[in-house]
Design an enzyme around this catalytic site. Structure first.
Site, PDB file in Angstrom:
ATOM      1  N   ASP A  60       0.835  -1.185   0.000  1.00 47.91           N
ATOM      2  CA  ASP A  60       0.000   0.000   0.000  1.00 47.91           C
ATOM      3  C   ASP A  60       0.874   1.241   0.000  1.00 47.91           C
ATOM      4  O   ASP A  60       1.900   1.308  -0.660  1.00 47.91           O
ATOM      5  CB  ASP A  60      -0.948  -0.044   1.206  1.00 47.91           C
ATOM      6  CG  ASP A  60      -2.157   0.863   1.023  1.00 47.91           C
ATOM      7  OD1 ASP A  60      -2.864   1.106   2.001  1.00 47.91           O
ATOM      8  OD2 ASP A  60      -2.372   1.330  -0.103  1.00 47.91           O
ATOM      9  N   THR A  61       0.483   2.223   0.752  1.00 41.69           N
ATOM     10  CA  THR A  61       1.087   3.544   0.756  1.00 41.69           C
ATOM     11  C   THR A  61       2.582   3.552   1.021  1.00 41.69           C
ATOM     12  O   THR A  61       3.068   2.849   1.886  1.00 41.69           O
ATOM     13  CB  THR A  61       0.407   4.373   1.862  1.00 41.69           C
ATOM     14  OG1 THR A  61      -1.000   4.195   1.762  1.00 41.69           O
ATOM     15  CG2 THR A  61       0.755   5.824   1.744  1.00 41.69           C
ATOM     16  N   VAL A  62       3.304   4.394   0.275  1.00 41.62           N
ATOM     17  CA  VAL A  62       4.690   4.690   0.610  1.00 41.62           C
ATOM     18  C   VAL A  62       4.702   6.038   1.328  1.00 41.62           C
ATOM     19  O   VAL A  62       3.860   6.901   1.067  1.00 41.62           O
ATOM     20  CB  VAL A  62       5.595   4.737  -0.640  1.00 41.62           C
ATOM     21  CG1 VAL A  62       5.633   3.376  -1.306  1.00 41.62           C
ATOM     22  CG2 VAL A  62       5.132   5.794  -1.643  1.00 41.62           C
TER      23      VAL A  62
ATOM     24  N   GLN B 177      -6.678   6.253   2.446  1.00 40.28           N
ATOM     25  CA  GLN B 177      -6.232   7.110   3.527  1.00 40.28           C
ATOM     26  C   GLN B 177      -5.115   8.050   3.112  1.00 40.28           C
ATOM     27  O   GLN B 177      -4.909   9.102   3.734  1.00 40.28           O
ATOM     28  CB  GLN B 177      -5.789   6.266   4.727  1.00 40.28           C
ATOM     29  CG  GLN B 177      -4.301   6.099   4.933  1.00 40.28           C
ATOM     30  CD  GLN B 177      -3.651   5.154   3.936  1.00 40.28           C
ATOM     31  OE1 GLN B 177      -4.338   4.500   3.155  1.00 40.28           O
ATOM     32  NE2 GLN B 177      -2.338   5.085   3.951  1.00 40.28           N
TER      33      GLN B 177
END
Length: 421
Positions: free
Chosen positions: A235-237, A267
């Site tokens: 997911d997010t970095v 998010q």
């Protein structure tokens, strides 16, 4: 003349790295990156670590050149977005229509300004758009007294970016060789997704999921090649930075969940959920910067970035983060119906060292950096300008721990600053 030294102490029990430096104030900074919380295969561990190292180096280069935290955090995140091994920018997951839609946000701890984009297509580096939105909010009101936007989504975000000089980039140039679209993209009725990221399994040339009966079910050939363990389902970095003036900044970027519904915003774009940065307003407080990763819906409903930032005002950072992850995330009443809560955070907090407050000849920051995750693994990198190269680490849950129900937490302390003879 200024003399320099470095003392490194490693405790295998606590897995804490302590670094003390006595160097020029120009190198008064710390960079901490994450290539995402999820599953990182052993076979690609080298690539995950390498991209974190490059991101750290990019930020440190910017800071050494006189840039501040906001510039450094942008530079590092662009490096992460450009890597085909991360789920952000180039190489992002595809949605049900076979398109890339990215989320990103950035926050400046000094001004407390924030910029974000959601479900953005056609832009190679979404963080550049978020950064430009943040900058534009600092210029004051628009014509007719309009308040400038800080968060844009979809086609409007793409049009705004292009009109402000950020070049467009077609989806096919952002799609890596491991991702291909079918001639007839899937519709929402063709697939029933579970909320658990671990249910996504990439096998041969087809993507399979666990259906309601617990059986593997093919849903099309959106994803091609790869290992049976879905190492690409990250997911997010994120990046957090403190600069030579003690300012903090944080940023995140994500391609979102594989096969998400078009228009879904995770998010990474939501205020207080993807990232948080806040300079201390009083000498008794800590400056904090946080970036989150994992299941967007879980992180949105718990506002984990801001919760962790608030928790970091406690005396014991390690204990505070442990309690925040347990009470505000895994056992959060807002996720009472979830039995697999997936997420991770990187956290940085800093304050002026005690001796620095007593002497004008000493300028130093005490920087604590921690990471925690409930996912199988999380890859992190960290570096100060005194370091010749970044350190990287893939944190994994201990044997027997259940992802989504257990957590890992690690971290360290770095004292940076100058002493005049």
């Amino acid at each position: 003349n200024l003399s320099s030294y470095s003392l490194i102490i490693f405790s295998s029990a606590l897995k804490n790295l302590i670094v003390r430096n006595k160097l020029n104030a120009f190198y008064f900074l710390m960079i901490f990156t994450s290539s995402g919380a999820g599953y990182h295969s052993e076979s690609k561990a080298k690539e995950y670590k390498h991209v974190c190292k490059r991101a750290c180096q990019r930020a440190v280069d910017r800071l050494r050149a006189g840039g501040l935290a906001l510039e450094a955090v942008t530079a590092a995140l662009m490096e992460l977005e450009d890597s085909p091994f991360t789920n952000a920018g180039t190489g992002s997951n595809l949605n049900l229509s076979g398109e890339i839609e990215c989320d990103a946000s950035i926050m400046d701890g000094k001004s407390l300004n924030y910029g974000a984009v959601g479900a953005l297509s056609g832009i190679k580096n979404p963080v550049l758009v978020a950064r430009r939105l943040l900058s534009e909010t600092q210029k004051g009101k628009l014509s007719a007294g309009r308040i400038p936007p800080c968060f844009l989504v979809g086609k409007g975000a793409e049009q705004w970016a292009i009109s402000h000089g950020i070049p467009a980039c077609p989806t096919e140039k952002m799609t890596t060789s491991e991702y291909q679209t079918t001639q007839n993209p899937l519709s929402a009725s063709d697939v029933c997704l579970t909320a658990d990221l671990c249910a996504l399994i990439k096998i041969r040339t087809h993507l399979w999921i666990l259906n309601d009966f617990g059986c593997l079910e093919p849903v099309g050939d959106i994803l091609v090649a790869g290992e049976e363990n879905n190492s690409a389902c990250l997911d997010t970095v994120g990046v957090v930075v403190v600069d030579r003036e003690g300012n903090v900044a944080a940023a995140v970027s994500s391609g979102g969940l594989a096969m998400k519904h078009p228009g879904r915003v995770g998010q990474a774009a939501h205020y207080g959920c993807g990232c948080w940065a806040e300079n201390a307003r009083d000498v008794s407080l800590y400056s904090t910067a946080v970036s989150t990763s994992g299941s967007g819906e879980h992180l949105i409903r718990t506002m984990l970035a801001r919760e962790c930032s608030t928790a970091m005002q406690a005396e014991n950072a390690h204990q505070a983060l442990l309690e925040a992850m347990q009470n505000k995330f895994i056992s959060s009443p807002f996720l009472a119906g979830e039995d697999c809560v997936l997420g991770g955070v990187i956290v940085l907090r800093c304050c002026t060292c005690g001796e620095a407050q007593r002497s004008e000849d000493i300028q130093a920051l005490l920087v604590e950096f921690l990471w925690s995750h409930t996912t199988e693994s999380m890859c992190v990198g960290y570096m100060s300008a005194q370091d010749s190269k970044a350190r990287t680490h893939i944190s994994r849950l201990p044997p027997g721990a259940v992802a989504g129900q257990s957590l890992a937490i690690e971290g360290g302390v770095c004292r940076l600053g100058t002493v005049s003879d």
